[in-house]
Design an enzyme around this catalytic site. Structure first.
Site, PDB file in Angstrom:
ATOM      1  N   HIS A 106       0.839  -1.203   0.000  1.00  0.00           N
ATOM      2  CA  HIS A 106       0.000   0.000   0.000  1.00  0.00           C
ATOM      3  C   HIS A 106       0.869   1.246   0.000  1.00  0.00           C
ATOM      4  O   HIS A 106       1.996   1.219   0.520  1.00  0.00           O
ATOM      5  CB  HIS A 106      -0.974   0.008   1.193  1.00  0.00           C
ATOM      6  CG  HIS A 106      -0.334   0.198   2.527  1.00  0.00           C
ATOM      7  ND1 HIS A 106      -0.109   1.438   3.080  1.00  0.00           N
ATOM      8  CD2 HIS A 106       0.155  -0.704   3.424  1.00  0.00           C
ATOM      9  CE1 HIS A 106       0.475   1.296   4.267  1.00  0.00           C
ATOM     10  NE2 HIS A 106       0.656   0.006   4.500  1.00  0.00           N
ATOM     11  N   ASP A 108      -0.641   4.395   0.816  1.00  0.00           N
ATOM     12  CA  ASP A 108      -1.213   5.438   1.669  1.00  0.00           C
ATOM     13  C   ASP A 108      -0.452   5.413   2.992  1.00  0.00           C
ATOM     14  O   ASP A 108       0.253   4.442   3.300  1.00  0.00           O
ATOM     15  CB  ASP A 108      -2.718   5.228   1.894  1.00  0.00           C
ATOM     16  CG  ASP A 108      -3.040   3.912   2.562  1.00  0.00           C
ATOM     17  OD1 ASP A 108      -2.429   2.881   2.187  1.00  0.00           O
ATOM     18  OD2 ASP A 108      -3.881   3.888   3.480  1.00  0.00           O
ATOM     19  N   GLU A 173      -5.123   1.281   2.987  1.00  0.00           N
ATOM     20  CA  GLU A 173      -4.760   0.308   4.016  1.00  0.00           C
ATOM     21  C   GLU A 173      -4.866   0.883   5.419  1.00  0.00           C
ATOM     22  O   GLU A 173      -5.361   0.225   6.333  1.00  0.00           O
ATOM     23  CB  GLU A 173      -3.330  -0.209   3.759  1.00  0.00           C
ATOM     24  CG  GLU A 173      -2.996  -1.497   4.526  1.00  0.00           C
ATOM     25  CD  GLU A 173      -2.509  -1.260   5.959  1.00  0.00           C
ATOM     26  OE1 GLU A 173      -2.601  -2.193   6.767  1.00  0.00           O
ATOM     27  OE2 GLU A 173      -2.048  -0.140   6.280  1.00  0.00           O
ATOM     28  N   GLU A 174      -4.413   2.111   5.580  1.00  0.00           N
ATOM     29  CA  GLU A 174      -4.349   2.684   6.933  1.00  0.00           C
ATOM     30  C   GLU A 174      -5.729   2.942   7.536  1.00  0.00           C
ATOM     31  O   GLU A 174      -5.845   3.228   8.730  1.00  0.00           O
ATOM     32  CB  GLU A 174      -3.520   3.978   6.931  1.00  0.00           C
ATOM     33  CG  GLU A 174      -2.052   3.793   6.544  1.00  0.00           C
ATOM     34  CD  GLU A 174      -1.259   2.940   7.531  1.00  0.00           C
ATOM     35  OE1 GLU A 174      -1.813   2.510   8.560  1.00  0.00           O
ATOM     36  OE2 GLU A 174      -0.077   2.669   7.243  1.00  0.00           O
ATOM     37  N   HIS A 234     -19.475  28.559  26.900  1.00  0.00           N
ATOM     38  CA  HIS A 234     -18.539  29.073  27.909  1.00  0.00           C
ATOM     39  C   HIS A 234     -18.749  28.269  29.197  1.00  0.00           C
ATOM     40  O   HIS A 234     -19.864  28.181  29.707  1.00  0.00           O
ATOM     41  CB  HIS A 234     -18.857  30.558  28.124  1.00  0.00           C
ATOM     42  CG  HIS A 234     -17.913  31.275  29.049  1.00  0.00           C
ATOM     43  ND1 HIS A 234     -17.644  30.848  30.328  1.00  0.00           N
ATOM     44  CD2 HIS A 234     -17.186  32.397  28.873  1.00  0.00           C
ATOM     45  CE1 HIS A 234     -16.796  31.685  30.891  1.00  0.00           C
ATOM     46  NE2 HIS A 234     -16.496  32.631  30.029  1.00  0.00           N
ATOM     47  N   HIS A 456       3.660   4.612  12.301  1.00  0.00           N
ATOM     48  CA  HIS A 456       2.524   5.360  12.865  1.00  0.00           C
ATOM     49  C   HIS A 456       2.984   6.381  13.902  1.00  0.00           C
ATOM     50  O   HIS A 456       2.157   7.005  14.546  1.00  0.00           O
ATOM     51  CB  HIS A 456       1.484   4.423  13.519  1.00  0.00           C
ATOM     52  CG  HIS A 456       0.794   3.547  12.543  1.00  0.00           C
ATOM     53  ND1 HIS A 456      -0.507   3.140  12.703  1.00  0.00           N
ATOM     54  CD2 HIS A 456       1.218   3.014  11.362  1.00  0.00           C
ATOM     55  CE1 HIS A 456      -0.844   2.366  11.675  1.00  0.00           C
ATOM     56  NE2 HIS A 456       0.187   2.281  10.865  1.00  0.00           N
TER      57      HIS A 456
END
Lengths: 489, 489
Positions: A106, A108, A173-174, A234, A456
């Protein structure tokens, strides 16, 4: 034996030439790492498309029969759709008398930002002391290129490939190989029909000793979104009057006293999940006992003083063959430096559970989703909970006695002059399981990444040594595979 | 009575002229909002310095005696130091026969990014249907400018100011007014020596009815940092072997079954904290009962179907005079969209506890820090815990029968022809308490912001109506204050 000796000698010449070729070819890895092909970030999708086109063009220029296969669209959590990156297939050689291997990889990558703590720009490959630093260098761009270089080396020497070589290279893939399962199923009787073996090099060694990998964990990745007020508030002005989504998420979902998602030590405690895990056999225990693994160097590498388990077998078992849960982070809450006094309106916890035999992702999805909704219902919160499983990947396990693994052992012996460790992988290579289930072909995982490549993580790298010796390993392996008897397929 | 009638008529003319002047002066608010004076983001510090200089220059051009007071440096959690934004002081008039009021305001803002869900660029003031959208528009740039316009209006008409007017304008309010306490203490006998009253307009109305504010909550803001591995790790490869900081942080610190930081309903349960809270008196209960407050419109404004309490008194009490805890977010974990399979190495939870009488921030700091460390010690985690209290601001409470408040009621009556609600503020204006403690002067809070201005939230705005009528209120108030008998100071 003469033939083998000849090949071996020949390989030595070839390897020498290869080193020269690689010097020239370094432009490939530079160019590939420079493309921010982050598949998890929808804003980077154009880069990802460009990465697939670059890969296809490389293989086309080498004379392969190349196709960019359209695999459709993905649906985003918000309901929108987005074109998936095309899958690149390529074929080098169609000789019916030869074995045909199909290399999966892969291109990616995981997200990376300089601010995360990188020492160098993650998308500008930087050579420091023989290590090539860059996002995707080891996972999985250099290994894919090493396979390409193996073919290029044969071509550069005008040698015939000993086996037919096919490539199937994806870009999702990731994030769970979205769309690839269907593509493999669709091409089972066409592109994959003549494939004998599938080779995956999307993992790393366990130590400085080369390894073959025979198992991976799967992964179920969940988004648990709690939505409350229509916008951030807030915390001084509204604190005390609204039921805050962050409180719902952190205090209620992750550890209510009577309904525990994970224990303080990190074990997943949802009923049914751990019960599905196959028990550790004596044989497995012994095998782990023999593996070369230095606890101190492991601790040192990741920079901790204490691990979850203090003995090797327990540690390896929990790295490879027991499930684990990690909480990755929260989207929508305040995450910058500084002190913002805000009540976030919509927060999404991201956590994943690693899958092992005999867990079933479909069942885990139901267990987790039902559990979270039942806990949340007791809370009687006006906020809305949405649980999505965005990745559901099965574990994979191979037979280490298969001829494919024997060929692997021989190739490692030849290039590194030692026996490989037989290891498993804690991470997920979901497609291994799909290849096995759909094509019925045998699969081998042959890592060339170093044990300390930082996949990673910040400062991911691939060493020149592993890149070059890894390419040699692939060249040797193609020869070894060509020796497998046709009948033993 | 004749004098008052004359003034009142005169004010009508003045207010008419003011409307014209404001049209010209809109460039001020445009320019001020365009400066990203985010005091919590150290990278924006140059913008913040520029904001202080812009404010000083505005007051200089009006002929005020202006000083940019150096208040030193702040220490960052990482140990580095950073120059604090200078405090702007200005004086208009020194007539010893007149009262002297000191207007406090701040020109720093909360963080804001278009991606957070803003409909317009938060730093490009945008006028939509009479509302001026932009970060800091209501908190606190327009109110500061309204006070400046009040002085400008007198100057434009060549009228003498009925009281001497001083300004003290800071740039660190949103992160705890770092350095201002020491500056006030240092100038107690100089700049502040002739000040009779302090006026703060850093809050908002409770409904469409004008209000005077007589109390605010304090705030203790904590960073709880858990540090583990030296860098982020792949959750597949390392999950199961390391003790994950996120698990330590979320599961252990926020809700261990036997050591609870906050209850599922969001109440803080650390021993000693709630015990310090002053009980609600019958008188207070009755006062809350009479306040104009519509629960449905409140729910509608923030977009929730259910509040923490279903009756007005309980809700107002928990908004104003009971402590509350909010978890704002986590720094260091994965916070983007997508699915990163990471084990974050260092994560910092950010939460704050609103302070009310008779809580003491120093005590709360000790209670929270001791508690978190004792819980963490039981965990026997190899990860390191660091607890920092980055803001420690006390609550503040005033006497609503004081002449300063009577003058306020009269001014509201004059401009809006109705009585103001007497309200408290859930948020923190730390400096009110410091002014009280250090100078011993009386303080009034006179809000002009709308109840739906979205402070600290997306799409913060200031309506033209509130901006213009608010400026008129300030003009009228200067007259009312000038009527207070000198003896009653």
């Amino acid at each position: 034996d003469d033939v083998i000796y000849f090949l071996f000698s020949f390989e030595r010449i070839l390897c020498y030439l290869l080193t020269l070729i690689l010097t020239m070819l370094r432009t490939d890895i530079l160019e590939w790492v420079a493309i921010e092909s982050d598949s998890s970030n929808v804003l980077k999708r154009p880069d990802l498309h460009r990465m697939m086109e670059t890969t296809a063009q490389k293989l086309r220029l080498m004379g392969g029969t190349v196709e960019l296969v359209d695999i459709g669209e993905q649906e985003l959590p918000n309901g929108q759709t987005l074109a998936l990156p095309k899958v690149v297939t390529a074929t080098f050689g169609t000789d019916p008398n030869k074995h045909t291997v199909c290399v999966y990889g892969h291109v990616d990558v995981q997200p990376a930002k300089l601010e995360d703590g990188w020492a160098t720009d993650p998308y500008n490959l930087t050579d420091i002391n023989g290590n090539l630093y860059g996002r995707g260098a080891s996972d999985n761009k250099a290994p894919v290129l090493a396979w390409i270089h193996a073919v290029e080396a044969y071509q550069a020497l005008s040698m015939e490939l000993p086996v037919n070589v096919k490539f199937v290279i994806e870009g999702m893939e990731e994030t769970g190989s979205n769309g690839l399962d269907a593509m493999i199923l669709a091409q089972r009787d066409t592109f994959f029909s003549d494939v004998d073996y599938i080779i995956i090099s999307d993992c790393g060694w366990l130590s400085r000793r080369p390894a073959l990998t025979y198992g991976t964990r799967g992964n179920c990745y969940f988004f648990a979104e709690v939505e409350g007020p229509k916008q951030d508030l807030h915390s001084g002005v509204y604190g005390g009057t609204v039921i805050e989504p962050m409180t719902d998420l952190i205090v209620r979902l992750f550890l209510h006293p009577s309904d525990t998602l994970i224990s303080p030590s990190g074990k997943i405690l949802i009923p049914g999940i751990r019960e599905a895990v196959a028990p550790l056999s004596d044989e497995e225990w012994k095998m782990y006992q023999d593996i070369q693994f230095d606890m101190d160097s492991y601790k040192n590498k990741i920079g901790v003083t204490q691990l979850m388990y203090s003995n090797k077998v327990d540690l390896l078992a929990h790295m490879w063959r027991y499930p684990t849960v990690s909480v990755h982070g929260i989207e929508g809450a305040f995450s910058d430096s500084g002190s913002k006094t805000v009540i976030p309106a919509k927060v999404t916890a991201k956590f994943s559970i690693r899958q092992v035999p005999n867990m079933d992702p479909a069942m885990v999805k139901k267990q987790v989703t039902d559990y979270l909704h039942s806990v949340f219902a007791k809370r009687k919160s006006p906020n809305k909970l949405k649980v999505t499983m965005v990745i559901g990947a099965k574990p994979w396990l191979a037979d280490t006695q298969h001829p494919l693994y024997e060929a692997g052992k021989a190739a490692v012996k030849r290039v590194f002059d030692m026996d490989p460790d037989l290891i498993r992988e804690g991470g997920t290579i979901p497609i291994a399981r799909t290849f096995q289930d759909v094509t019925g072909k045998s699969i081998i995982m042959m890592p060339i990444g170093g044990f300390d490549d930082g996949l990673h993580s910040q400062n991911e790298k691939m060493s020149r040594y592993n890149y070059i010796e890894g390419t040699k390993l692939f060249i040797a392996y193609l020869n070894e595979v060509s020796q497998i008897k046709k009948t033993s397929v």
